[in-house]
Scaffold this motif. Structure first.
Motif, PDB file in Angstrom:
ATOM      1  N   ARG A  23      94.517  88.099  83.799  1.00 21.98           N
ATOM      2  CA  ARG A  23      95.040  86.730  83.920  1.00 21.98           C
ATOM      3  C   ARG A  23      96.387  86.599  83.210  1.00 21.98           C
ATOM      4  NH1 ARG A  23      90.052  86.997  85.762  1.00 21.98           N
ATOM      5  NH2 ARG A  23      88.767  85.110  85.847  1.00 21.98           N
ATOM      6  N   ALA A  34      92.148  96.293  82.971  1.00 22.96           N
ATOM      7  CA  ALA A  34      91.182  95.263  82.585  1.00 22.96           C
ATOM      8  C   ALA A  34      89.821  95.517  83.243  1.00 22.96           C
ATOM      9  CB  ALA A  34      91.725  93.890  82.985  1.00 22.96           C
ATOM     10  N   HIS A  90      84.664  87.657  86.168  1.00 24.78           N
ATOM     11  CA  HIS A  90      84.461  87.795  84.729  1.00 24.78           C
ATOM     12  C   HIS A  90      83.659  89.060  84.406  1.00 24.78           C
ATOM     13  CE1 HIS A  90      84.134  86.568  80.622  1.00 24.78           C
ATOM     14  NE2 HIS A  90      82.814  86.695  80.683  1.00 24.78           N
ATOM     15  N   TYR A 105      84.766  93.000  75.025  1.00 24.80           N
ATOM     16  CA  TYR A 105      85.418  93.511  73.818  1.00 24.80           C
ATOM     17  C   TYR A 105      84.670  94.718  73.257  1.00 24.80           C
ATOM     18  CZ  TYR A 105      88.472  89.412  73.737  1.00 24.80           C
ATOM     19  OH  TYR A 105      89.414  88.465  74.036  1.00 24.80           O
ATOM     20  N   ILE A 161      85.444  92.497  84.188  1.00 25.02           N
ATOM     21  CA  ILE A 161      86.415  92.770  83.117  1.00 25.02           C
ATOM     22  C   ILE A 161      85.679  93.399  81.945  1.00 25.02           C
ATOM     23  CG2 ILE A 161      87.960  91.614  81.466  1.00 25.02           C
ATOM     24  CD1 ILE A 161      88.570  89.594  83.637  1.00 25.02           C
ATOM     25  N   PRO A 211      97.816  88.994  77.186  1.00 20.40           N
ATOM     26  CA  PRO A 211      96.703  89.197  76.253  1.00 20.40           C
ATOM     27  C   PRO A 211      96.321  87.943  75.479  1.00 20.40           C
ATOM     28  CG  PRO A 211      98.660  90.439  75.567  1.00 20.40           C
ATOM     29  CD  PRO A 211      98.931  89.920  76.936  1.00 20.40           C
ATOM     30  N   PHE A 238      90.724  86.450  71.707  1.00 23.48           N
ATOM     31  CA  PHE A 238      91.282  87.815  71.662  1.00 23.48           C
ATOM     32  C   PHE A 238      91.431  88.296  70.214  1.00 23.48           C
ATOM     33  CE2 PHE A 238      95.532  88.115  70.027  1.00 23.48           C
ATOM     34  CZ  PHE A 238      95.827  86.774  69.842  1.00 23.48           C
ATOM     35  N   ARG A 298      93.423  85.599  76.763  1.00 20.17           N
ATOM     36  CA  ARG A 298      91.993  85.950  76.776  1.00 20.17           C
ATOM     37  C   ARG A 298      91.306  85.274  75.593  1.00 20.17           C
ATOM     38  NH1 ARG A 298      88.501  91.382  78.120  1.00 20.17           N
ATOM     39  NH2 ARG A 298      86.538  90.455  77.433  1.00 20.17           N
ATOM     40  N   LYS A 299      90.188  84.643  75.914  1.00 18.23           N
ATOM     41  CA  LYS A 299      89.458  83.866  74.919  1.00 18.23           C
ATOM     42  C   LYS A 299      89.121  84.726  73.696  1.00 18.23           C
ATOM     43  CE  LYS A 299      85.591  80.732  74.911  1.00 18.23           C
ATOM     44  NZ  LYS A 299      84.256  80.648  75.409  1.00 18.23           N
ATOM     45  N   GLY A 330      98.442  92.953  79.272  1.00 17.67           N
ATOM     46  CA  GLY A 330      97.644  92.208  80.237  1.00 17.67           C
ATOM     47  C   GLY A 330      98.291  92.329  81.617  1.00 17.67           C
ATOM     48  N   THR A 342      93.178  91.724  79.949  1.00 20.19           N
ATOM     49  CA  THR A 342      92.865  90.721  80.976  1.00 20.19           C
ATOM     50  C   THR A 342      93.846  90.859  82.132  1.00 20.19           C
ATOM     51  OG1 THR A 342      92.726  88.351  81.484  1.00 20.19           O
ATOM     52  CG2 THR A 342      94.297  88.965  79.787  1.00 20.19           C
TER      53      THR A 342
END
Ligand code: SAM
Length: 333
Positions: A26, A270, A45, A51, A48, A76, A82, A79-80, A73, A24
């Motif tokens: 972010r 990313a 979004h 997965y 990126i 890391p 992850f 990230r939702k 990152g 990511t």
């Protein structure tokens, strides 16, 4: 896909067996040396890698000879979900080593998931042992969270736990001996990283790099350092240990002892670009060909092209101009 295990050898005979994947762009911190205080433009979004895409590219890289992957990152752990990526990465056949670099803010609550995915090696970025200074460096009052994360990681058997300190003159260089002392009684690997010009102008501070030769000299008050023999996947780190110490000291000196001749790294950003050299802006797009239907063999050819184009050395040498073009947080260090 018909590729031999040692295909990622470049024209300077370097075996690129280490892939750093930024999952990511972010980050929850705004470290002085990495990100401007008001942040950087964020990727959309859809730009990126998903997965699934990361897994596919990682598997191709491993078939081509990558043995070690580090997730980075951005941060890391922001990230939702992850942790759903982790077990699938760790089960790629042929991958020998997988590790994670984090700022440690969300470490405590994620250690269980990281551990159950089979990851035991973590790097935590920590540039000061003082709470107020931590807030100044990162823009967030999170020192205690990071300290607790490291303590728990140790308790849960993570090994090694590497603590990365970027040394900056007048900001934290008076703490190098304190960091080094941590390696005496704890099994931590303390790594001193030379600050590289980040490429954005922070009007409050002119950050200055401290050569690692100076850091090493300052550590003499702690004790004598004995060199530790390296492993092939150590890459640029030159490792030492104080007599009788539980942990280690490592120096990463991209400016004063650039390690380009032994650089074993490729980076996947990313946004799905391969970056053969951290300090060169050259990037090769994997995402768009992949989304346009490229086969694994086509993507493997793109990896090989990136390897072919890896520069012999970077353009940032001590005393010369140049910078990371403000992109460190997207590339992942
Ligand atoms: N958020 C994670 C973290 O804090 O470790 C991973 C990303 S961070 C960009 C990865 C590494 O890059 C960190 O160890 C950080 O200290 C290092 N880094 C970032 N900017 C740097 C700079 N200008 N010079 C030297 N190291 C830098």
């Amino acid at each position: 896909m018909e590729t031999g295990p040692l295909s990622l050898i470049d024209k300077y005979n370097r075996h690129l067996n280490y892939l750093r994947i930024s999952i990511t762009d972010r980050c929850n911190l705004r470290c002085l040396y990495c990100t401007p205080r008001d942040g950087l433009p964020k990727l959309r979004h859809e730009d990126i890698l998903t997965y699934e895409e990361i897994l596919r590219l990682a598997s191709i890289a491993v078939k081509l000879g990558v043995e070690k992957i580090r997730l980075t990152g951005g941060e890391p752990l922001v990230r939702k979900s992850f942790h759903r990526l982790l077990p699938r990465l760790t089960s790629i056949p042929g991958l020998k080593d997988i590790s994670l670099t984090t700022n440690g803010i969300y470490l405590t609550e994620n250690l269980g998931k990281i551990r159950s995915a089979g990851i035991r090696r973590i790097n935590v970025s920590l540039d000061t042992l003082r709470r107020e200074r931590y807030r100044k460096i990162t823009g967030y009052d999170g020192f205690e969270q990071v300290r607790e994360g490291i303590r728990l990681a140790r308790k849960q058997g993570f090994d090694p736990i590497k603590i990365n300190m970027v040394v900056m003159q007048g900001i934290n260089d008076d703490e190098v001996a304190d960091f080094a002392r941590l390696s005496l009684d704890h099994p931590y690997h303390i790594r001193f990283i030379e600050y590289m010009p980040s490429g954005f102008d922070d009007s409050d501070v002119r950050l200055r790099h401290v050569p690692n030769s100076v850091v090493k000299e300052r550590l003499r008050i702690v004790g004598d350092l004995n060199q530790v023999s390296g492993q092939e996947t150590d890459g640029p780190t030159v490792r030492f240990r104080f007599e009788g110490a539980s942990g280690e000291i490592g120096f990463i000196s991209p400016l004063t002892h650039h390690f380009c001749q032994v650089c074993n790294r490729l980076r996947l950003t990313a946004s799905g670009h391969l970056r053969p050299c951290l300090l060169s802006d050259q990037e090769i797009d994997l995402k768009n060909p992949m989304r346009a239907g490229a086969s694994d063999s086509d993507l493997a050819q793109i990896f090989l092209k990136a390897v072919e184009n890896k520069p012999r050395s970077h353009r940032l040498v001590s005393g010369h101009s140049g910078s990371l073009s403000g992109k460190m947080s997207a590339i992942g260090g």
